[in-house]
Design an enzyme around this catalytic site. Structure first.
Site, PDB file in Angstrom:
ATOM      1  N   ASN A  69       0.839  -1.195   0.000  1.00  0.00           N
ATOM      2  CA  ASN A  69       0.000   0.000   0.000  1.00  0.00           C
ATOM      3  C   ASN A  69       0.868   1.236   0.000  1.00  0.00           C
ATOM      4  O   ASN A  69       1.950   1.253   0.581  1.00  0.00           O
ATOM      5  CB  ASN A  69      -0.949   0.008   1.210  1.00  0.00           C
ATOM      6  CG  ASN A  69      -0.326   0.648   2.434  1.00  0.00           C
ATOM      7  OD1 ASN A  69      -0.283   1.874   2.571  1.00  0.00           O
ATOM      8  ND2 ASN A  69       0.208  -0.177   3.333  1.00  0.00           N
ATOM      9  N   LYS A  75       6.366   3.645  16.935  1.00  0.00           N
ATOM     10  CA  LYS A  75       6.222   2.559  15.960  1.00  0.00           C
ATOM     11  C   LYS A  75       7.472   2.463  15.097  1.00  0.00           C
ATOM     12  O   LYS A  75       7.836   3.403  14.397  1.00  0.00           O
ATOM     13  CB  LYS A  75       4.997   2.805  15.094  1.00  0.00           C
ATOM     14  CG  LYS A  75       4.774   1.702  14.085  1.00  0.00           C
ATOM     15  CD  LYS A  75       3.323   1.399  13.951  1.00  0.00           C
ATOM     16  CE  LYS A  75       3.034   0.375  12.899  1.00  0.00           C
ATOM     17  NZ  LYS A  75       1.688   0.559  12.375  1.00  0.00           N
ATOM     18  N   ILE A 123      -0.719   4.749   0.645  1.00  0.00           N
ATOM     19  CA  ILE A 123      -1.874   5.630   0.831  1.00  0.00           C
ATOM     20  C   ILE A 123      -1.384   7.070   0.952  1.00  0.00           C
ATOM     21  O   ILE A 123      -2.059   8.012   0.538  1.00  0.00           O
ATOM     22  CB  ILE A 123      -2.661   5.234   2.102  1.00  0.00           C
ATOM     23  CG1 ILE A 123      -2.984   3.724   2.126  1.00  0.00           C
ATOM     24  CG2 ILE A 123      -3.938   6.066   2.245  1.00  0.00           C
ATOM     25  CD1 ILE A 123      -3.842   3.221   1.009  1.00  0.00           C
ATOM     26  N   CYS A 150       6.653   5.369   8.422  1.00  0.00           N
ATOM     27  CA  CYS A 150       5.809   5.296   7.233  1.00  0.00           C
ATOM     28  C   CYS A 150       6.681   5.339   5.980  1.00  0.00           C
ATOM     29  O   CYS A 150       7.443   6.281   5.780  1.00  0.00           O
ATOM     30  CB  CYS A 150       4.798   6.444   7.180  1.00  0.00           C
ATOM     31  SG  CYS A 150       3.739   6.287   5.721  1.00  0.00           S
TER      32      CYS A 150
END
Ligand SMILES: Cc1cc2nc3c(=O)[nH]c(=O)nc-3n(C[C@H](O)[C@H](O)[C@H](O)COP(=O)(O)O)c2cc1C
Ligand code: FES
Lengths: 304, 255
Positions: A69, A165, A71, A130
């Site tokens: 992905n 994260k 996004i 990310c």
């Protein structure tokens, strides 16, 4: 026998060890059919200070046992989040952590300050992993100093629990884990997606418009178990295992590997009730093995 | 908001409707009872590809829903290998369908290839609304035309002229008070040139089908993206930025 599945994770008391992973549960207002009694906590879709349009389509591509992905962190920005979603979260019976993103350490700090004290916001998950943004994102996550400075910038601006994260795209996750622990993190989520690519054989170009994407799903599970385990061995704060969990057995692998809790992501796309099924399966395993609480589950965490 | 159902649906029928094009019928009573034209179901096989695949509901009768597909890749090939009684997981009905509540006397349905998918339900709902229905259906060649077109008037078109009008469906179609269209995104871009007010059902990749992953982005002329699975898949043709919407979906070929 019923076992106690409650856990304490990085400053939050959770009724169960199974959490909804960021970006796979929206803002919690749109996942139908899930039995929410099973949800330990939810991590929101990643948010920036400002609204973001996200990347051009195609944004996803299926791969063997997984998906890519890109996004691009589409979202309403902090004002939209505070206006439209936080008030709903305030009424829910499980905590919601906001997955926060920025292009500089100062932006992360600013974002946490804006959200600190907003009813409905129970804590933060700092996304330094990310793969799908041009600025910031993963690049904070593979440099221990940058990772620590983002963590400190948030730590200084909030009393709420701060989780970080981690990205799997590092050569030694233990170094990053220790750096953010020292900078004041209360817990670690391990891991975010792996960077991958897939080619369109009709167009002779990548299948994703962003060229690369983050790989998730069962394809990454053994990689994620290993990285979560390495992180858990490196630090004293709890680690939340993420990556490819489809069933209770998968979640139990992370727990035995040293994680305190787990997050379920892509599985929710396949089965909207996946989180409840994972939770119930863990409960059944605990009962069958005669464990009264999760603290009795043996962990494999050699310190050498 | 309508209710959503997740059900293990046994295959009850399979029939060919064009060369390489099949209709599969599944017993899914709750979905059959509530689905509207233009809505879709997200179908997954336990041992199939990881993600579900979205399919417009083709027909709904009694306790059965039907979908239409071509064997374009591994996922669809697995579905076509199902035997009667084999079970698929169906999630639906999903998305916003066609709006037939506007004041109108006539409707033109425009479909290209697999774009037939939402049209039989559109015929049903348009008839229920008392509209005169013209269905214009096109394909590359005569043997690729779906054999189950229906309506007060039916117009067929083929690219090679082997049946019906020689040319595109957009050129062959008459005007009407309402225009509903489904087909390749390139065809829908042409629909939007001629009828900016047409309602078009677009095709995108989908991750979840329920609004959480943002994988199904549709670029809007007003800027930004929204979700084909939730705000769509039916859009006002003029609202879609056709330049920015991928015109062919590679996984239709490769997955
Ligand atoms: C569509 C999609 C969007 C995601 N968005 C985010 C995000 O906004 N922030 C984040 O930290 N992780 C995001 N992730 C990563 C997941 O939270 C999770 O770490 C990863 O998918 C691995 O877990 P899984 O295999 O269970 O999905 C996203 C994953 C997917 C598939
Ligand atoms: S397919 Fe996931 S949001 Fe539309």
């Amino acid at each position: 026998m019923t076992s106690d599945l409650s856990v304490e994770v990085g400053g939050l008391e959770l009724r169960g060890p199974v959490l909804a992973a960021s970006g796979t549960f929206g803002y919690g207002t749109e996942v139908p059919l899930l039995e929410r009694r099973a949800l330990g906590a939810m991590v929101s879709k990643g948010i920036f200070l400002k609204p973001r349009a996200g990347t051009a389509p195609p944004r996803i591509a299926e791969t063997p046992s997984g998906m890519l992905n890109a996004i691009g962190l589409q979202g309403p920005g902090v004002d939209g989040l505070i206006r439209d979603y936080a008030p709903k979260w305030a009424a829910w019976d499980f905590p919601v952590l906001v997955n926060i993103n920025g292009e500089s350490a100062a932006e992360y700090g600013e974002l946490s300050a804006r959200l600190d004290g907003v009813p409905g916001v129970a804590g933060f998950e700092i996304n330094i992993s990310c793969p799908n943004v041009e600025q910031g994102g993963m690049y904070f996550g593979n440099d221990p100093r940058a990772a620590a400075s983002v963590t400190e910038a948030v730590r200084r601006r909030t009393k709420l629990p701060v989780w970080v994260k981690l990205t799997p795209m590092v050569s030694d996750i233990g170094i990053i884990a220790r750096a953010v622990e020292a900078a004041g993190a209360d817990a670690l989520s391990a891991v975010n997606t792996f960077v991958g690519m897939s080619m369109d054989l009709n167009a002779y170009q990548p299948r994703l418009s962003f060229r690369t994407g983050g790989l998730s799903g069962p394809a990454i599970r053994p990689l994620a178990v290993h990285l979560a385990h390495q992180a858990a061995r490196a630090v004293d704060i709890p680690v939340i295992g993420v990556g490819g969990i489809m069933r209770a057995e998968d979640a139990l692998e992370f727990l035995v590997a040293g994680c305190r809790a787990v997050q379920v992501g892509t599985a929710t796309f396949v089965n909207p009730n996946a989180i409840a099924e994972v939770h119930d399966g863990i409960a059944a395993f605990m009962a069958a093995k005669g464990f009264a609480s999760l603290s009795e589950l043996p962990r494999y965490l050699p310190r050498d | 908001m309508w209710r959503l159902f997740l059900t293990d649906a046994p295959l009850v029928e399979r029939r060919g409707v064009a060369r390489d094009m099949w209709v599969l019928g599944f017993a899914a009573p709750e979905i059959a009872a509530s689905v509207k034209a233009g809505q879709f179901v997200n179908i997954g096989l336990r041992l199939g590809s990881l993600l579900r695949r979205p399919f417009s509901v083709y027909r709904a009768e009694g306790d059965r829903i039907e979908v239409v597909l071509k064997a374009v890749g591994v996922g669809t090939a697995q579905m076509l290998a199902m035997r009667e009684g084999d079970v698929a997981s169906c999630l639906g009905p999903l998305g916003c369908g066609f709006d037939l509540s506007r004041p109108a006397k006539s409707v033109t349905l425009v479909s290209g290839g697999l774009g037939v998918a939402p049209m039989p339900l559109a015929v049903r709902d348009a008839r229920a609304a008392g509209l005169h229905v013209t269905w214009v259906h096109g394909a590359r060649t005569a043997d690729e035309l779906c054999s189950e077109t229906d309506g007060d008037d039916v117009i067929l078109a083929t690219d090679d002229g082997s049946a019906g009008f020689a040319g595109t469906v957009v050129a062959a179609a008459p005007d009407a008070d309402l225009v509903l269209a489904c087909g390749p995104n390139r065809m829908l871009a042409a629909v939007s040139q001629r009828w900016p007010q047409a309602q078009v059902a677009v095709e995108t990749y989908m991750g979840c089908g329920t609004g959480v992953c943002l994988g199904c982005a549709v670029p809007l002329t007003g800027g930004g993206y929204d979700r084909a699975c939730t705000e769509g898949p039916v859009y006002l043709a003029a609202d879609v930025d056709w330049q920015a919407l991928p015109s062919h979906l590679s996984y239709a070929v490769s997955a």
